[in-house]
Design a protein around this motif. Structure first.
Motif, PDB file in Angstrom:
ATOM      1  N   ASP A  64      -4.309  -5.512   2.469  1.00 47.19           N
ATOM      2  CA  ASP A  64      -4.265  -6.970   2.455  1.00 47.19           C
ATOM      3  C   ASP A  64      -4.742  -7.500   1.101  1.00 47.19           C
ATOM      4  N   PHE A  65      -3.851  -8.223   0.409  1.00 48.93           N
ATOM      5  CA  PHE A  65      -4.173  -8.737  -0.918  1.00 48.93           C
ATOM      6  C   PHE A  65      -4.274 -10.262  -0.925  1.00 48.93           C
ATOM      7  N   SER A  66      -4.732 -10.814   0.178  1.00 48.08           N
ATOM      8  CA  SER A  66      -4.860 -12.269   0.301  1.00 48.08           C
ATOM      9  C   SER A  66      -5.695 -12.869  -0.822  1.00 48.08           C
ATOM     10  N   GLU A  67      -6.857 -12.247  -1.110  1.00 48.57           N
ATOM     11  CA  GLU A  67      -7.757 -12.830  -2.092  1.00 48.57           C
ATOM     12  C   GLU A  67      -7.156 -12.839  -3.489  1.00 48.57           C
ATOM     13  N   TYR A  97       0.817  -1.221   0.000  1.00 50.33           N
ATOM     14  CA  TYR A  97       0.000   0.000   0.000  1.00 50.33           C
ATOM     15  C   TYR A  97       0.848   1.268   0.000  1.00 50.33           C
ATOM     16  N   LYS A  98       2.096   1.142   0.433  1.00 51.95           N
ATOM     17  CA  LYS A  98       3.004   2.298   0.421  1.00 51.95           C
ATOM     18  C   LYS A  98       3.964   2.264  -0.769  1.00 51.95           C
ATOM     19  N   ASN A  99       4.025   1.133  -1.456  1.00 49.58           N
ATOM     20  CA  ASN A  99       4.955   0.957  -2.573  1.00 49.58           C
ATOM     21  C   ASN A  99       4.223   0.337  -3.760  1.00 49.58           C
ATOM     22  N   PRO A 100       3.568   1.162  -4.573  1.00 45.23           N
ATOM     23  CA  PRO A 100       2.796   0.642  -5.707  1.00 45.23           C
ATOM     24  C   PRO A 100       3.655  -0.205  -6.642  1.00 45.23           C
ATOM     25  N   ILE A 101       3.035  -1.246  -7.190  1.00 46.96           N
ATOM     26  CA  ILE A 101       3.720  -2.143  -8.126  1.00 46.96           C
ATOM     27  C   ILE A 101       3.435  -1.692  -9.552  1.00 46.96           C
ATOM     28  N   ARG A 102       4.498  -1.553 -10.339  1.00 48.03           N
ATOM     29  CA  ARG A 102       4.369  -1.085 -11.721  1.00 48.03           C
ATOM     30  C   ARG A 102       5.322  -1.873 -12.628  1.00 48.03           C
ATOM     31  N   ASN A 103       5.122  -1.724 -13.925  1.00 46.17           N
ATOM     32  CA  ASN A 103       6.059  -2.237 -14.932  1.00 46.17           C
ATOM     33  C   ASN A 103       6.362  -3.731 -14.755  1.00 46.17           C
ATOM     34  N   LEU A 115       0.842 -10.008  -9.469  1.00 42.06           N
ATOM     35  CA  LEU A 115       1.457  -8.683  -9.340  1.00 42.06           C
ATOM     36  C   LEU A 115       0.809  -7.665 -10.265  1.00 42.06           C
ATOM     37  N   VAL A 116       0.473  -8.100 -11.475  1.00 34.64           N
ATOM     38  CA  VAL A 116      -0.230  -7.205 -12.410  1.00 34.64           C
ATOM     39  C   VAL A 116      -1.560  -6.761 -11.808  1.00 34.64           C
ATOM     40  N   ARG A 117      -2.278  -7.703 -11.236  1.00 41.14           N
ATOM     41  CA  ARG A 117      -3.598  -7.397 -10.657  1.00 41.14           C
ATOM     42  C   ARG A 117      -3.475  -6.465  -9.450  1.00 41.14           C
ATOM     43  N   ILE A 118      -2.510  -6.730  -8.594  1.00 41.59           N
ATOM     44  CA  ILE A 118      -2.290  -5.867  -7.428  1.00 41.59           C
ATOM     45  C   ILE A 118      -1.941  -4.450  -7.874  1.00 41.59           C
ATOM     46  N   GLY A 119      -1.071  -4.343  -8.871  1.00 44.02           N
ATOM     47  CA  GLY A 119      -0.700  -3.026  -9.395  1.00 44.02           C
ATOM     48  C   GLY A 119      -1.894  -2.273  -9.937  1.00 44.02           C
ATOM     49  N   TYR A 120      -2.769  -2.999 -10.634  1.00 44.13           N
ATOM     50  CA  TYR A 120      -3.976  -2.377 -11.202  1.00 44.13           C
ATOM     51  C   TYR A 120      -4.893  -1.868 -10.096  1.00 44.13           C
ATOM     52  N   ILE A 121      -5.110  -2.673  -9.064  1.00 46.10           N
ATOM     53  CA  ILE A 121      -5.994  -2.281  -7.962  1.00 46.10           C
ATOM     54  C   ILE A 121      -5.454  -1.045  -7.244  1.00 46.10           C
ATOM     55  N   ILE A 138      11.456 -12.506 -14.077  1.00 46.19           N
ATOM     56  CA  ILE A 138      10.330 -11.618 -13.810  1.00 46.19           C
ATOM     57  C   ILE A 138      10.878 -10.267 -13.367  1.00 46.19           C
ATOM     58  N   LYS A 139      10.301  -9.206 -13.912  1.00 42.17           N
ATOM     59  CA  LYS A 139      10.759  -7.851 -13.600  1.00 42.17           C
ATOM     60  C   LYS A 139       9.570  -7.009 -13.145  1.00 42.17           C
ATOM     61  N   PHE A 140       9.813  -6.135 -12.212  1.00 44.77           N
ATOM     62  CA  PHE A 140       8.767  -5.218 -11.749  1.00 44.77           C
ATOM     63  C   PHE A 140       9.414  -4.119 -10.921  1.00 44.77           C
ATOM     64  N   THR A 141       8.666  -3.055 -10.743  1.00 43.18           N
ATOM     65  CA  THR A 141       9.091  -1.961  -9.871  1.00 43.18           C
ATOM     66  C   THR A 141       8.107  -1.889  -8.718  1.00 43.18           C
ATOM     67  N   ILE A 142       8.622  -1.838  -7.506  1.00 42.84           N
ATOM     68  CA  ILE A 142       7.771  -1.683  -6.323  1.00 42.84           C
ATOM     69  C   ILE A 142       8.251  -0.438  -5.579  1.00 42.84           C
ATOM     70  N   GLY A 143       7.397   0.555  -5.487  1.00 38.40           N
ATOM     71  CA  GLY A 143       7.840   1.843  -4.965  1.00 38.40           C
ATOM     72  C   GLY A 143       8.843   2.440  -5.930  1.00 38.40           C
ATOM     73  N   GLU A 144      10.038   2.716  -5.438  1.00 41.16           N
ATOM     74  CA  GLU A 144      11.110   3.259  -6.285  1.00 41.16           C
ATOM     75  C   GLU A 144      12.148   2.202  -6.635  1.00 41.16           C
ATOM     76  N   LYS A 145      11.940   0.968  -6.185  1.00 40.03           N
ATOM     77  CA  LYS A 145      12.929  -0.094  -6.363  1.00 40.03           C
ATOM     78  C   LYS A 145      12.563  -0.998  -7.524  1.00 40.03           C
ATOM     79  N   ALA A 146      13.485  -1.166  -8.468  1.00 39.95           N
ATOM     80  CA  ALA A 146      13.280  -2.058  -9.604  1.00 39.95           C
ATOM     81  C   ALA A 146      13.903  -3.425  -9.302  1.00 39.95           C
ATOM     82  N   PHE A 147      13.144  -4.479  -9.560  1.00 44.65           N
ATOM     83  CA  PHE A 147      13.627  -5.841  -9.339  1.00 44.65           C
ATOM     84  C   PHE A 147      13.694  -6.601 -10.654  1.00 44.65           C
TER      85      PHE A 147
END
Length: 204
Positions: free
Chosen positions: A193-196, A80-86, A129-135, A101-110
């Protein structure tokens, strides 16, 4: 010892394995899970140096410097404090040993390399991760709109005449309404909480 150095030199130590649910309790990351607050591990990738632990609340990265070092840095990225993108996934070529697998969470790229034989499981993480980022993105838009609506209403009150009554009481009611409006909308649009989501996409 020489095998460990060789593995680091060749980059093979960076190829992670997706850990089975039955073995979640055996990894270092489990020590940093907030079990007391119903935090649960849903997906875990482990290489010789790092662990990438995806819970219902956060990504916990156990960062190791090398295969022969015992030093670890534990970093927590609450969703909730570090949006998932890309979010993207790269499948393996003919001679490749890994997919990615690549993604950015907050300002950190993985960029996480995973055994190519586990690509189907990695696809599940990709979708989650795509779905969480969209939400998170949609909720940020709605929260901003709710704040704008409150601001418009406040400005409208300023331009009008205050109805008869005690000024302090009127101010108190307006302040309480604004506080409750903000509180309700933050509860509605700041999801923690993204359990579902993980349950829907991750097949353990």
């Amino acid at each position: 010892m020489l095998k460990k150095f060789a593995s680091d030199a060749l980059g093979l130590s960076d190829i992670g394995k997706i850990i089975d649910k039955r073995d979640f309790g055996k990894v270092d990351a489990d020590d940093y899970i907030m079990h007391e607050d119903d935090e649960k591990i849903f997906f875990l990738i482990k290489s010789k140096t790092d662990e990438y632990c995806f819970t219902n609340l956060a990504l916990i990265h156990v960062d190791g410097t090398s295969a022969v070092s015992k030093k670890r840095l534990v970093i927590r990225y609450d969703y909730y404090k570090n949006p998932i993108r890309n979010v993207s996934i790269e499948t393996a070529g003919t001679i490749d040993l890994d997919c990615e697998i690549k993604f950015t969470i907050g300002e950190k790229a993985f960029s996480i390399d995973v055994d190519k034989n586990q690509i189907e499981q990695l696809k599940d993480l990709y979708k989650a991760l795509v779905r969480i980022g969209y939400i998170i993105e949609e909720n940020e838009i709605m929260l901003k709109k709710s704040e704008e609506s409150l601001s418009i209403a406040a400005n409208a009150c300023k331009s009008g005449k205050i109805v008869e009554g005690d000024a302090a009481e009127v101010f108190k009611k307006i302040n309480e309404y604004a506080f409750n409006w903000t509180k309700i909308n933050r509860e509605n649009y700041i999801k923690k909480d993204f359990s579902e989501i993980f349950k829907n996409y991750i097949n353990n």
